[in-house]
Write a protein that holds these residues in place. Structure first.
Motif, mmCIF file in Angstrom:
data_model
loop_
_atom_site.group_PDB
_atom_site.id
_atom_site.type_symbol
_atom_site.label_atom_id
_atom_site.label_comp_id
_atom_site.label_asym_id
_atom_site.label_seq_id
_atom_site.Cartn_x
_atom_site.Cartn_y
_atom_site.Cartn_z
ATOM 1 N N LEU A 1 0.804 -1.226 0.000
ATOM 2 C CA LEU A 1 0.000 0.000 0.000
ATOM 3 C C LEU A 1 0.835 1.274 0.000
ATOM 4 C CD1 LEU A 1 -2.979 -1.024 2.302
ATOM 5 C CD2 LEU A 1 -2.776 -1.121 -0.189
ATOM 6 N N ALA B 1 -0.437 3.462 -2.897
ATOM 7 C CA ALA B 1 -1.420 4.477 -2.509
ATOM 8 C C ALA B 1 -0.837 5.883 -2.448
ATOM 9 C CB ALA B 1 -2.027 4.117 -1.151
ATOM 10 N N GLY C 1 -2.058 6.451 -5.956
ATOM 11 C CA GLY C 1 -2.911 5.449 -6.584
ATOM 12 C C GLY C 1 -2.271 4.710 -7.740
ATOM 13 N N TRP D 1 -5.979 -5.576 -4.039
ATOM 14 C CA TRP D 1 -6.502 -4.703 -5.095
ATOM 15 C C TRP D 1 -6.216 -5.229 -6.496
ATOM 16 C CZ3 TRP D 1 -2.274 -2.841 -7.811
ATOM 17 C CH2 TRP D 1 -1.057 -2.769 -7.115
ATOM 18 N N SER E 1 -9.280 1.979 -5.351
ATOM 19 C CA SER E 1 -9.373 3.395 -4.987
ATOM 20 C C SER E 1 -9.779 3.565 -3.524
ATOM 21 C CB SER E 1 -10.353 4.126 -5.910
ATOM 22 O OG SER E 1 -11.648 3.559 -5.823
ATOM 23 N N PHE F 1 -6.803 2.449 -1.283
ATOM 24 C CA PHE F 1 -5.728 3.437 -1.301
ATOM 25 C C PHE F 1 -6.106 4.689 -0.517
ATOM 26 C CE2 PHE F 1 -4.203 1.725 -5.691
ATOM 27 C CZ PHE F 1 -3.713 0.585 -5.059
#
Length: 265
Positions: free
Chosen positions: A15, A19, A35, A83, A91, A94
């Motif tokens: 992440l 993210a 993202g 994801w 989305s 994140f």
């Protein structure tokens, strides 16, 4: 400090690498929008250049700490479904991660405050705060996104400040109040900063070599490039690993037992 508050990359869906954004600079070799997965992120969600981050120009990655938020979002909030398996969740996942990271950081600080014997008069309040924060981290993705992080930080900070005051009051003599001070590049080798408040102080590239920072409050202090070789940080309050990773120390630097000497020192 519990393992739940330590990053566990093996149980996270990369992440921090997907993210969060970063801009090309001395800390990052390239720019990346939020993202969008970093090109160094492997299919198993681990970093392909983890052992060479500094050499490859990604020093910024080495000073980031999610405080265990990555695995919490991955395994608890989203139930272990990543994801890539479920692109529609990307989305939301994140967006939740940075909020969870803020809450986990607060959990870290409150947990440390509970370990401070002089803060015993407010331990009950700290435990209630810890229970409340823990409950928030176990909520739905939507409920986490609705959190007012600034308000939450304000509430918790009042307790942390009280804990700091109680702990630093045990230091003999007067202590220095340098809260929020601009000490960028300051020359303070061997300085007596025991029990000082350095909350939010800018200590970028400061010379703190051999300084006495025992029981100093370092919450939010910017230690990027600070020279803490030979400094004594025994019992320093609210010091986190990322701050050490950003500083310049050596084997003579004395650290709190919960923290580790960075590999690059």
């Amino acid at each position: 400090m519990g393992k739940d508050l330590q990053a566990d990359c093996a149980n996270c869906f990369g992440l921090c690498c997907a993210a969060l954004p970063f801009a090309r600079s001395a800390d990052f070799a390239v720019s990346k929008p939020a993202g969008t997965p970093c090109t160094n992120l492997r299919s198993d969600f681990l970093c392909g250049i983890h052992g060479q981050l500094r050499e490859k120009g990604f020093a910024g990655c080495t000073v980031f700490d999610c405080f265990g938020a990555g695995q919490k979002v991955s395994q608890v909030t989203f139930g272990g479904v990543d994801w890539r398996q479920d692109p529609d969740s990307a989305s939301l996942m994140f967006a939740v991660f940075p909020v969870m990271r803020h809450v986990h950081e607060l959990v870290w600080y409150v947990t440390e405050a509970l370990d401070l014997a002089p803060a015993r008069p407010i331990h009950a309040d700290l435990r209630r705060s810890l229970d409340s924060l823990d409950a928030l981290t176990r909520g739905s993705a939507e409920s986490i996104l609705e959190l007012d992080v600034n308000a939450l930080r304000g509430e918790v900070n009042a307790l942390l400040l009280r804990a700091s005051d109680l702990a630093r009051a045990t230091v003999p003599g007067s202590t220095r109040n340098l809260r929020g001070a601009d000490l960028m590049g300051a020359k303070m080798p061997g300085a007596d900063l025991r029990g000082a408040s350095l909350r939010g102080a800018l200590l970028i590239a400061a010379n703190l070599r051999g300084a006495d920072l025992r029981q100093a409050d370092l919450i939010g202090a910017d230690l990027r490039g600070a020279d803490i070789r030979g400094a004594d940080l025994t019992g320093a309050l609210f010091l986190v690993q990322a701050q050490l990773n950003a500083a310049k120390g050596d084997s003579a630097t004395k650290l709190p037992p919960a923290l580790e000497q960075p590999a690059h020192w």
